[in-house]
Write an enzyme that holds these catalytic residues in place. Sequence first.
Site, PDB file in Angstrom:
ATOM      1  N   THR A  92      75.673  61.857  57.336  1.00  0.00           N
ATOM      2  CA  THR A  92      75.464  63.303  57.222  1.00  0.00           C
ATOM      3  C   THR A  92      74.837  63.845  58.501  1.00  0.00           C
ATOM      4  O   THR A  92      74.482  63.097  59.420  1.00  0.00           O
ATOM      5  CB  THR A  92      74.533  63.656  56.051  1.00  0.00           C
ATOM      6  OG1 THR A  92      73.185  63.256  56.378  1.00  0.00           O
ATOM      7  CG2 THR A  92      74.959  62.970  54.774  1.00  0.00           C
ATOM      8  N   LYS A  99      58.703  61.556  52.798  1.00  0.00           N
ATOM      9  CA  LYS A  99      59.451  60.907  51.732  1.00  0.00           C
ATOM     10  C   LYS A  99      58.541  60.047  50.856  1.00  0.00           C
ATOM     11  O   LYS A  99      58.783  59.900  49.648  1.00  0.00           O
ATOM     12  CB  LYS A  99      60.588  60.067  52.323  1.00  0.00           C
ATOM     13  CG  LYS A  99      61.683  60.920  52.966  1.00  0.00           C
ATOM     14  CD  LYS A  99      62.284  61.875  51.954  1.00  0.00           C
ATOM     15  CE  LYS A  99      63.311  62.812  52.530  1.00  0.00           C
ATOM     16  NZ  LYS A  99      63.902  63.701  51.503  1.00  0.00           N
ATOM     17  N   TYR A 114      58.775  61.846  59.106  1.00  0.00           N
ATOM     18  CA  TYR A 114      59.813  61.902  58.063  1.00  0.00           C
ATOM     19  C   TYR A 114      59.472  60.937  56.937  1.00  0.00           C
ATOM     20  O   TYR A 114      59.540  61.300  55.745  1.00  0.00           O
ATOM     21  CB  TYR A 114      61.166  61.539  58.671  1.00  0.00           C
ATOM     22  CG  TYR A 114      62.267  61.376  57.644  1.00  0.00           C
ATOM     23  CD1 TYR A 114      62.818  62.482  57.001  1.00  0.00           C
ATOM     24  CD2 TYR A 114      62.760  60.107  57.313  1.00  0.00           C
ATOM     25  CE1 TYR A 114      63.835  62.335  56.064  1.00  0.00           C
ATOM     26  CE2 TYR A 114      63.769  59.958  56.377  1.00  0.00           C
ATOM     27  CZ  TYR A 114      64.305  61.067  55.758  1.00  0.00           C
ATOM     28  OH  TYR A 114      65.302  60.917  54.823  1.00  0.00           O
TER      29      TYR A 114
END
Length: 356
Positions: A273, A240, A236
């Site tokens: 989230t 990014k 991840y």
Amino acid sequence: MGFLLSLLYLIVFFICFLFYFFRSTNTIPKNWRELKSEVLTIVEGMMSQNQDFILRKRNRIKLMSLNGRVAVITGGNRGIGLFVVKKLLQCDIKIVMGVRNPEGAKQAVESIIDKSLYEGKINYEHCDTGDMNSVRKFAERVQQLHPAVHILINNAAVMATPYQETKDGFESQMAINYTGHFLLTHLLLPQLIAGSKTNDGKNVRIINVSSCAHRTTDIDFDDFHCKKFYYPADAYAKSKLAQVYFTKYLETIFKERDLKIQSHAPHPGIVNTGLFEHSTINFIPWFKDLFYKTPEQGSRTIIYAAISPYLEGKGGTYLSNCYFDKSHSKAKNFAETKRLFDYTCQLLNIKTFGVI
């Protein structure tokens, strides 16, 4: 001596507590490299969360009317993206949403946004950024709908997922978070250039939504698809970091070609989230409710990057809490960002970026 020993025990207990409940993934690190990645992720996350608290008063954006503008956003059907869409509509901007489930996105928008804001202003189109063919079809649809685009928000993302390979043979997190957006930006550059000519003399903007996690890793060109080493948090972070590199190098292209386009890589903050679905933090959901930003608060820096007059002419920047923040040290290395850019063009068979 007894006090120091007790303090040491307390510190060790606290570290173990953090590691058990705040891991980025349900998977236990199996070796030193995985453990290092996990520790760096936890530390970076805690530092960013602390920054969110300290700079909470700075995390503000003033909305304004931008009637006649067109924005394209990937994702936007949940979490932060849904509130980004809401704010764009409050600015009277037309939107094309690229989502995996257009009907579900429509229902999500209708559940939180006044119909008077969005009626006739949103197109819901299918786009899976992890599937390069889907990205191409979405770009074609955008081109049919709008000859000019003023804001491109590369927002769709997954985080810390188990290893999966896409049909194109790419590692899924890198494909969804970075490679698909790279291709979409390439395909829509003619529309962005057209948008720059109908934007009141101001730059159009490309927003690559990044994360503080990008500072915990490096790009491994010898194992770009993580076939030799895969740890969810590290993969991840690499995706990014790639977005930050891309943002930095785009500025070089725009200046060389004298284009009125600028790019930004905003970090929304540590936000409550569904991205954390693979994290152990879900075992204590009240913690997220209490200490993390809300999706609405997380949307502010993205909107700031997209519309703030203060950022005019200040592209190639990494942002957090509606202000400039420090990015990975290697993101300042032109050769490093160019290497990734050229590598990605080769990966996607792009001969000249922006020329279809």
